[in-house]
Design a protein around this motif. Structure first.
Motif, PDB file in Angstrom:
ATOM      1  N   ARG A 146       0.840  -1.209   0.000  1.00 31.60           N
ATOM      2  CA  ARG A 146       0.000   0.000   0.000  1.00 31.60           C
ATOM      3  C   ARG A 146       0.872   1.255   0.000  1.00 31.60           C
ATOM      4  N   LYS A 147       1.965   1.174   0.746  1.00 33.94           N
ATOM      5  CA  LYS A 147       2.892   2.321   0.788  1.00 33.94           C
ATOM      6  C   LYS A 147       3.539   2.523  -0.589  1.00 33.94           C
ATOM      7  N   ALA A 148       3.965   1.401  -1.188  1.00 35.60           N
ATOM      8  CA  ALA A 148       4.632   1.481  -2.498  1.00 35.60           C
ATOM      9  C   ALA A 148       3.691   2.072  -3.554  1.00 35.60           C
ATOM     10  N   VAL A 149       2.428   1.718  -3.483  1.00 38.17           N
ATOM     11  CA  VAL A 149       1.444   2.239  -4.438  1.00 38.17           C
ATOM     12  C   VAL A 149       1.356   3.759  -4.311  1.00 38.17           C
ATOM     13  N   GLN A 150       1.334   4.245  -3.089  1.00 39.63           N
ATOM     14  CA  GLN A 150       1.204   5.694  -2.886  1.00 39.63           C
ATOM     15  C   GLN A 150       2.391   6.443  -3.487  1.00 39.63           C
ATOM     16  N   VAL A 151       3.589   5.884  -3.305  1.00 42.83           N
ATOM     17  CA  VAL A 151       4.773   6.561  -3.860  1.00 42.83           C
ATOM     18  C   VAL A 151       4.694   6.559  -5.393  1.00 42.83           C
ATOM     19  N   LEU A 152       4.285   5.422  -5.961  1.00 45.58           N
ATOM     20  CA  LEU A 152       4.207   5.324  -7.423  1.00 45.58           C
ATOM     21  C   LEU A 152       3.187   6.326  -7.991  1.00 45.58           C
ATOM     22  N   LEU A 153       2.043   6.434  -7.344  1.00 43.47           N
ATOM     23  CA  LEU A 153       0.993   7.300  -7.891  1.00 43.47           C
ATOM     24  C   LEU A 153       1.257   8.779  -7.610  1.00 43.47           C
ATOM     25  N   PHE A 154       1.658   9.073  -6.375  1.00 41.25           N
ATOM     26  CA  PHE A 154       1.697  10.482  -5.961  1.00 41.25           C
ATOM     27  C   PHE A 154       3.104  11.079  -5.982  1.00 41.25           C
TER      28      PHE A 154
ATOM     29  N   VAL B 249       9.610  -5.265  -5.826  1.00 38.12           N
ATOM     30  CA  VAL B 249      10.219  -4.500  -6.929  1.00 38.12           C
ATOM     31  C   VAL B 249      10.223  -3.013  -6.579  1.00 38.12           C
ATOM     32  N   LEU B 250       9.062  -2.500  -6.212  1.00 36.22           N
ATOM     33  CA  LEU B 250       8.955  -1.045  -6.044  1.00 36.22           C
ATOM     34  C   LEU B 250       9.766  -0.527  -4.857  1.00 36.22           C
ATOM     35  N   LEU B 251       9.899  -1.331  -3.811  1.00 36.80           N
ATOM     36  CA  LEU B 251      10.561  -0.829  -2.602  1.00 36.80           C
ATOM     37  C   LEU B 251      12.063  -1.112  -2.571  1.00 36.80           C
ATOM     38  N   ASP B 252      12.578  -1.747  -3.620  1.00 33.16           N
ATOM     39  CA  ASP B 252      14.014  -2.010  -3.693  1.00 33.16           C
ATOM     40  C   ASP B 252      14.590  -1.135  -4.808  1.00 33.16           C
ATOM     41  N   ALA B 253      15.555  -0.279  -4.440  1.00 38.73           N
ATOM     42  CA  ALA B 253      16.022   0.746  -5.390  1.00 38.73           C
ATOM     43  C   ALA B 253      16.513   0.121  -6.703  1.00 38.73           C
ATOM     44  N   GLU B 254      17.279  -0.967  -6.619  1.00 43.29           N
ATOM     45  CA  GLU B 254      17.843  -1.541  -7.831  1.00 43.29           C
ATOM     46  C   GLU B 254      16.763  -2.198  -8.698  1.00 43.29           C
ATOM     47  N   ARG B 255      15.884  -2.971  -8.059  1.00 42.37           N
ATOM     48  CA  ARG B 255      14.813  -3.612  -8.849  1.00 42.37           C
ATOM     49  C   ARG B 255      13.875  -2.554  -9.431  1.00 42.37           C
ATOM     50  N   ASN B 256      13.624  -1.513  -8.686  1.00 46.08           N
ATOM     51  CA  ASN B 256      12.765  -0.435  -9.161  1.00 46.08           C
ATOM     52  C   ASN B 256      13.379   0.191 -10.421  1.00 46.08           C
ATOM     53  N   ARG B 257      14.699   0.373 -10.381  1.00 46.67           N
ATOM     54  CA  ARG B 257      15.404   0.961 -11.536  1.00 46.67           C
ATOM     55  C   ARG B 257      15.269   0.043 -12.754  1.00 46.67           C
ATOM     56  N   VAL B 258      15.488  -1.264 -12.529  1.00 45.13           N
ATOM     57  CA  VAL B 258      15.405  -2.220 -13.633  1.00 45.13           C
ATOM     58  C   VAL B 258      13.979  -2.243 -14.193  1.00 45.13           C
ATOM     59  N   TRP B 259      13.004  -2.228 -13.291  1.00 44.97           N
ATOM     60  CA  TRP B 259      11.592  -2.254 -13.741  1.00 44.97           C
ATOM     61  C   TRP B 259      11.275  -1.030 -14.602  1.00 44.97           C
ATOM     62  N   ARG B 260      11.760   0.141 -14.178  1.00 44.79           N
ATOM     63  CA  ARG B 260      11.498   1.356 -14.968  1.00 44.79           C
ATOM     64  C   ARG B 260      12.103   1.233 -16.363  1.00 44.79           C
ATOM     65  N   GLN B 261      13.273   0.600 -16.414  1.00 44.74           N
ATOM     66  CA  GLN B 261      13.900   0.391 -17.724  1.00 44.74           C
ATOM     67  C   GLN B 261      13.046  -0.563 -18.567  1.00 44.74           C
TER      68      GLN B 261
END
Ligand code: KET
Length: 397
Positions: A76-84, A298-310
């Motif tokens: 739920r926290k990760a969703v808020q960061v992604l959206l807002f 994925v969203l809460l781990d900086a490296e996985r988040n970076r890879v996912w964005r790519q």
């Protein structure tokens, strides 16, 4: 007992997938449902997702306890960061109530049920055109559903003035379903300046915005595609956001999504959250765990988040590339037709404007499946099938 049960006429999207699967032709092409395929025609497994799955401890994967009604706290926290957004005051102020849901559809359903409890006589307005299930879900929750002007058939873009004047004519507390990016089915989106104008109309008219985002990142970028959500938040409007991880994480059957309700303050958000939990409890009690664990990892781990964005960036670029190729090939064969809409529309879909009869011909004669309303899923094109699809299109336009 069941004599009055009428046959199901079928769903305009899911029933077409059944027909596609039953089609024996080996060169058939599925451009109907909103699923992203890679250039090999497969539903991709994202590297960031595989890595996240591996990172989940065995204990987590085998623990079968119920999740809470509102889902996993981390998710739920990760969703808020992604959206807002990272810097979002809204997340810090705790004025958003977010729950984990059964995909984007589940978020719409919980939101519609919740709204019907408190605004039973409101009308729900959807864009003309829209994703058919918006109508189904709000109608199913008990609302009268009406449409506001959106798609301009001539320019194949947004009829913004028509949209505004319809909104100005709506009664207070009408519910208005909006697509923040990658409009389904038309691919025609508002500009940031148009969103700003719309936000002020919502403020003045005291309407209830319901933003449904299923393709964040498939338009201009993950942050760019959140513009509308953040514009409503900045303006202090109270609103709903349903979001889906089906497409942008390629996790369709895990059923991962969320519903966020932006409230006045933390105290109001707490009360709203309580009633959302109650809505979940009497519908399906609590959500499933695995998909949401993967998405949070994925969203809460900086490296996985970076890879996912790519990875989302690559999907976006592939879709754009296919838009261009289809346009170039068809226009080369038919110089008198203008397919510029293919490259100006955004997201997974393009709205061809083809009649039902022409769509039928594509299916019968070529095994090329579009939706009956003329929507073409560009994300189903590959370098192997695009020439054939172009040839099919040329034969019907
Ligand atoms: N909202 C929109 C705008 C949307 O296009 C879809 C799915 C959803 C929500 C549902 O997301 P999910 O997380 O799967 O519940 N649209 C595609 C698939 C479908 O019809 O179910 C489509 O339009 O093809």
């Amino acid at each position: 007992m069941f004599e009055h049960v009428e046959p199901f006429p079928g769903d305009p999207i899911l029933s077409l997938v059944e027909a596609f699967n039953a089609d024996a032709r080996h060169d058939k092409v599925n451009l109907s449902i909103g699923i992203y395929y890679d250039n090999e025609g497969r539903i991709p497994t994202l590297g960031s997702v595989v890595d996240a799955e591996r990172s989940l401890p065995e204990r987590v994967l085998t623990s079968a306890a119920y999740l809470p009604m509102d889902g996993l706290a981390d998710f739920r926290k990760a969703v808020q960061v992604l959206l807002f957004g990272d810097e979002s005051l809204v997340a810090e102020s705790q004025r958003v109530a977010t729950i984990q849901t059964l995909g984007g559809s589940g978020a719409l359903k919980v939101g519609a049920d919740f709204l019907h409890r408190y605004f039973p006589s409101s009308t729900a307005f959807v864009s003309d055109y829209t994703w058919d299930n918006h109508v189904g879900i709000f109608h199913g929750a008990g609302f009268k559903v009406d449409r506001y002007r959106y798609f301009d058939k001539l320019s194949k873009g947004v009829d913004f003035e028509g949209m505004l004047s319809d909104m100005l004519a709506m009664r207070e507390q009408s519910i208005v379903v909006l697509h923040p990016c990658c409009h389904n089915p038309t691919g025609a989106d508002l500009t940031p300046a148009q969103w700003d104008r719309l936000v002020s109309v919502f403020q003045e008219r005291n309407l209830i915005p319901f933003l449904d985002v299923a393709y964040q990142g498939f338009g201009d970028g993950i942050e760019e595609d959140a513009y509308a959500i953040r514009a409503f938040e900045r303006a202090g409007v109270k609103f709903f956001v349903s979001n889906s991880f089906s497409k942008i994480f390629s996790l369709y059957n895990e059923r991962v999504g969320a519903l966020s309700v932006v409230c006045k303050d933390a105290e109001e958000a707490e009360r709203v959250l309580g009633q959302l939990k109650s809505t979940v409890r009497i519908n399906y009690s609590s959500p499933p765990a695995t998909g949401a664990r993967i998405v949070s990892a994925v969203l809460l781990d900086a490296e996985r988040n970076r890879v996912w964005r790519q990875e989302v960036g690559l999907m976006r670029e592939r879709i754009r590339g296919m838009r261009q190729v289809l346009r170039d090939v068809v226009e080369a064969k038919k110089p008198d037709v203008d397919l510029s809409y293919l490259t100006s529309q955004s997201g997974m879909f393009s709205f061809t404007g083809l009649s039902r009869e022409r769509v039928e011909m594509l299916r019968e004669d070529w095994g090329v499946y579009l939706l009956g309303n003329g929507r073409l899923c560009v994300a189903g094109l590959t370098t192997q099938n695009v020439l054939r699809v172009a040839e099919a299109l040329v034969s019907v336009i």
